[in-house]
Design an enzyme around this catalytic site. Structure first.
Site, PDB file in Angstrom:
ATOM      1  N   HIS A  64      34.720  24.264  21.166  1.00  0.00           N
ATOM      2  CA  HIS A  64      33.313  24.196  20.753  1.00  0.00           C
ATOM      3  C   HIS A  64      32.390  24.480  21.929  1.00  0.00           C
ATOM      4  O   HIS A  64      31.218  24.083  21.910  1.00  0.00           O
ATOM      5  CB  HIS A  64      32.998  22.807  20.167  1.00  0.00           C
ATOM      6  CG  HIS A  64      33.734  22.518  18.901  1.00  0.00           C
ATOM      7  ND1 HIS A  64      34.510  21.402  18.721  1.00  0.00           N
ATOM      8  CD2 HIS A  64      33.836  23.218  17.745  1.00  0.00           C
ATOM      9  CE1 HIS A  64      35.041  21.407  17.517  1.00  0.00           C
ATOM     10  NE2 HIS A  64      34.648  22.503  16.904  1.00  0.00           N
ATOM     11  N   LYS A  70      35.223  30.876  15.491  1.00  0.00           N
ATOM     12  CA  LYS A  70      35.496  32.145  14.803  1.00  0.00           C
ATOM     13  C   LYS A  70      36.985  32.416  14.781  1.00  0.00           C
ATOM     14  O   LYS A  70      37.663  32.263  15.795  1.00  0.00           O
ATOM     15  CB  LYS A  70      34.785  33.296  15.549  1.00  0.00           C
ATOM     16  CG  LYS A  70      34.838  34.607  14.796  1.00  0.00           C
ATOM     17  CD  LYS A  70      33.722  34.664  13.786  1.00  0.00           C
ATOM     18  CE  LYS A  70      33.814  35.879  12.888  1.00  0.00           C
ATOM     19  NZ  LYS A  70      34.860  35.801  11.877  1.00  0.00           N
ATOM     20  N   LYS A  94      40.024  35.256  23.582  1.00  0.00           N
ATOM     21  CA  LYS A  94      39.685  36.621  23.169  1.00  0.00           C
ATOM     22  C   LYS A  94      38.169  36.805  23.116  1.00  0.00           C
ATOM     23  O   LYS A  94      37.629  37.788  23.643  1.00  0.00           O
ATOM     24  CB  LYS A  94      40.297  36.891  21.789  1.00  0.00           C
ATOM     25  CG  LYS A  94      40.137  38.299  21.277  1.00  0.00           C
ATOM     26  CD  LYS A  94      40.741  38.444  19.882  1.00  0.00           C
ATOM     27  CE  LYS A  94      42.202  38.107  19.848  1.00  0.00           C
ATOM     28  NZ  LYS A  94      42.810  38.353  18.530  1.00  0.00           N
ATOM     29  N   LYS A 106      41.152  29.240  13.770  1.00  0.00           N
ATOM     30  CA  LYS A 106      42.095  29.987  12.931  1.00  0.00           C
ATOM     31  C   LYS A 106      42.413  29.159  11.707  1.00  0.00           C
ATOM     32  O   LYS A 106      42.362  27.922  11.750  1.00  0.00           O
ATOM     33  CB  LYS A 106      43.389  30.289  13.702  1.00  0.00           C
ATOM     34  CG  LYS A 106      44.114  31.528  13.197  1.00  0.00           C
ATOM     35  CD  LYS A 106      43.406  32.799  13.630  1.00  0.00           C
ATOM     36  CE  LYS A 106      44.143  34.040  13.185  1.00  0.00           C
ATOM     37  NZ  LYS A 106      43.508  35.257  13.713  1.00  0.00           N
TER      38      LYS A 106
END
Length: 471
Positions: A64, A70, A94, A106
């Site tokens: 966070h 995402k 990433k 995810k």
């Protein structure tokens, strides 16, 4: 740890620890960066036909340090908590590597999507979305999913519709998920984004003269012999763009067989053959390789694994002939394979950079949803009018007329897809150079993956320091 009991998440942590030694951050900050912040594991009932099935699903928010989080949602029987945690962690690094201001997340639903009707898949997807809403694990400022293995824009359309129905007063509700159909707020260019990003990254790697000389290769992607594993969305588009740039696709690998032809394979024709016959095997002019894993070991300059994780491991890494391995999939090399290939001098372009095209364009889609305006709408006509004035002035000064085709080419203003592709290309070029500069300037670092992790850790560490939560 044996590779039979290989933990994907432990593998990611192993790579993190290797890079963390080259950063300036305290143990506390490094532990916070590494940890998964929030893990949701749910089981929910869905009526399938005349019976009720209990579905197992996950959503992991790894970091966070930036919000929203995402990351994609995959539908697969291989889904488990370790895998989802590892993929969420990779999303954090990433996003940092390509300068996308998101934390990593995810999701996964433990089903085989091929065994369900479209109506059943819709019920499962909508119920999963409702569970995410109840637990505050989705929202345009909280956590923004996207497609992944086993999902597509169709599932994203069900997710956004369900979220909007549960949050009718959220003016930015369409930004709760990316990878949507264009008609529902998606962005043009998202479908091919990851594969196109792979192409941009491999092309940039091949443009570095010093690295190509070390590998005994010519500069440029043209003429490079490439094998691609996986002809899904990512692998297909990577193959397509590489071939259009002059590379020679010598091998294609799918789960039920592979083909090889040293003189090259037409990607479109091979894709059509697979669609007709259900397999790449027996493609005219190519040699069949019945055991797909053996396709990875064929002679080539560049190997691009674009399927699932851990396909190259300590059992087969020493047989890989490619001088460049471009990780289009998430985690296609185990850490043991990494070490073996690095000792051989193989250039490994790491997944956390190379397959970041999807999240980069997802970021563009999210910005489009928050701004409520289509890319190109504000500048397209202005640009075309300015180009027209310039062309007219040049023609008056030179007393020469351009052909109609030349006028159209020069005067065309940017559409949404032009701007998206341009932004993606700039991101992939800039990020590769940043990783390579880190590799060159950090004594003791000998591989691109470690350099990429260092770049990510430095950016995330600074973000945590600026939050002021560490004295």
């Amino acid at each position: 740890m044996s590779e039979n009991h290989y933990s994907f998440f432990k593998g990611v942590e192993r790579n993190f620890d290797k890079a963390a030694k080259f950063t300036r951050f305290s143990k506390g900050i490094l532990e916070q960066i590494k940890a998964c912040n929030s893990i949701l594991r749910v089981k929910f009932p869905v009526r399938i036909g005349d019976h009720v099935e209990v579905i197992e699903a996950y959503r992991v928010q790894h970091s966070h340090h930036k919000t929203p989080c995402k990351g994609g949602i995959r539908f697969s029987m291989e889904v488990n908590q370790d895998e989802v945690m590892a993929l969420a962690a990779l999303m954090t690094y990433k996003c940092a590597v390509v300068n996308v201001p998101f934390g990593g997340a995810k999701g996964g639903v433990k089903i085989d999507p091929h065994k369900y009707s479209i109506a059943d898949l819709e019920r499962i997807t909508r119920r999963y979305t409702a569970e995410l809403c109840k637990k505050n694990f989705i929202g345009p400022g909280i956590d923004v999913p996207a497609p992944d293995y086993g999902t597509s824009s169709r599932e994203m359309s069900w997710i956004v519709d369900t979220y909007i129905s549960l949050n009718p007063h959220d003016v930015n509700a369409s930004g709760c998920v990316t990878g949507k159909p264009v008609s529902q707020g998606g962005v043009r260019g998202r479908t091919e984004a990851t594969g196109l990003g792979v192409f941009f990254g491999v092309r940039e790697a091949c443009a570095i003269q010093e690295d190509m000389e070390r590998l005994g290769l010519e500069v440029g992607i043209k003429g490079k012999r490439i094998i691609i594993q996986g002809l899904g969305n990512v692998g297909y588009h990577a193959a397509k763009y590489c071939q259009e740039a002059g590379a020679i696709i010598v091998g294609l690998i799918e789960y039920n067989g592979a083909i090889y032809n040293k003189d090259g394979i037409d990607v479109e024709a091979a894709q059509a053959h697979r669609a007709t016959h259900g397999s790449l095997l027996n493609f005219p002019g190519a040699t069949n390789i019945v055991e797909p894993a053996e396709g990875l070991e064929q002679d080539c300059d560049i190997l691009i694994p674009a399927a699932l994780e851990s396909v190259i491991h300590k059992g087969n890494a020493d047989r890989i002939k490619a001088k460049i391995v471009g990780e289009a999939a998430n985690g296609p090399l185990t850490p043991d394979a990494d070490e073996i290939l690095n000792k051989k001098g193989t250039l490994i372009i790491p997944d956390m950079y190379l397959n970041a095209g999807g999240v980069t364009v997802s970021y563009f889609e999210w910005l489009k949803n928050l701004s409520h305006v289509r890319y190109g709408r504000l500048e397209k006509r202005f640009s075309e009018n300015r180009y027209t004035d310039i062309v007219n002035s040049i023609e008056e000064l030179t007393h020469k007329k351009l052909s109609e085709a030349e006028r159209k080419l020069i005067m065309r203003g940017p559409d949404e897809i032009d701007l998206v592709h341009s932004g993606l290309e700039d991101t992939m070029i800039g990020s590769y150079r940043e990783i390579r500069d880190t590799l060159a300037s950090t004594p003791g670092v000998e591989d691109m993956r470690t350099a990429a992790f260092i770049c990510a850790i430095n950016k995330i560490g600074v973000a945590y320091e600026e939050l002021g939560i560490f004295p």
